[in-house]
Design a protein around this motif. Sequence first.
Motif: not given
Length: 331
Positions: A167-188
């Motif tokens: 729990a507590g992964e603030l770094g991987h909440v989304t700020v822009n769903p069409e934004g930058r690619m993240c190393g975790c595999g998500k976007v934005g």
Amino acid sequence: MSKTEVVLGIDIGGTNTKLGFVDREGNCLVAATMPTEALTEVGPSKEVELFLQRLYSTADGMFAKISDTCVMKGIGMGVPNGNYYKGTVEMPPNLNWNEIVPLASILEKHYGVPAALTNDANAAALGEMKFGVAKGMRNFLVVTLGTGLGSGFVVNGDIMYGADGFAGELGHVTVNPEGRMCGCGKVGCLETYVSATGIRRTVYKLLADHTEDSEMRRISFDDLTGEMITEAALRGDKIAIEAFDYTSKLLGLKLADTVAITSPEAIILFGGLTRAGAHLLKPTHKYMEQYMMPIFKDKVKLLVSGLTGANTAVLGASALIWNELDKRPQL
């Protein structure tokens, strides 16, 4: 004469691993740094084996310096993708381990003392509560601003681990769903904007969008570091200052969201980007209050870490095992 009780604090980073023997007052009696990865490329299983060999050799050499006056009571670790419940490191993204490693039990068997691990941000939060600016606080949040963005939530005096330990992964909440690619595999993810890596990407976007001069125009993307951007901002570079303002806006926005969920007494910022001082803190506080739900306005303190010096991560890791020993004396 009784010996001083110490614990071994270990912070495992993507490049280096820091170790230190720490007493109950937070004094680091001896410390060392070693490379996390082998210098030559090997397979994941061999990588872990070689890491443990270096770890044992380094720790044993350190303890030999203080063994006449000290006794080791436990081992605490801040690690990437650390599962506190299981004592495992699980598929760490920046390490060539590529497996689930039961690191806590391995070290317990080797040294015959209790061992515990958690992610580095949770360790930082425990360090702040035991040795830093969060002494006496029971509800607060630590945000680590390094290569990525980590966070550790303390609720009613305990780390919030959630059902699975992650729990507590603030770094991987989304700020822009069409934004930058993240190393975790998500976007934005927030981390892709608010971190040393994220602010580098922001600087190059600003350099492309503006024509004004900046000392960073003469630095390649691969060579540019968060520290360089911080130093440029402190010297008055307009692109660097604007990059910090944009970074602070997104951080303030998500901190305001976090406050609405957890209602902390304070939010503590930790890591290299905090060296920018007012260029980060002032706009972050401004935007956090701007986006804050009215009932929470002017209630939450925004602070900088009270852990200073080269061994801050080691102090956090040691605070984890001291906390475990205090909670469970039978250990």
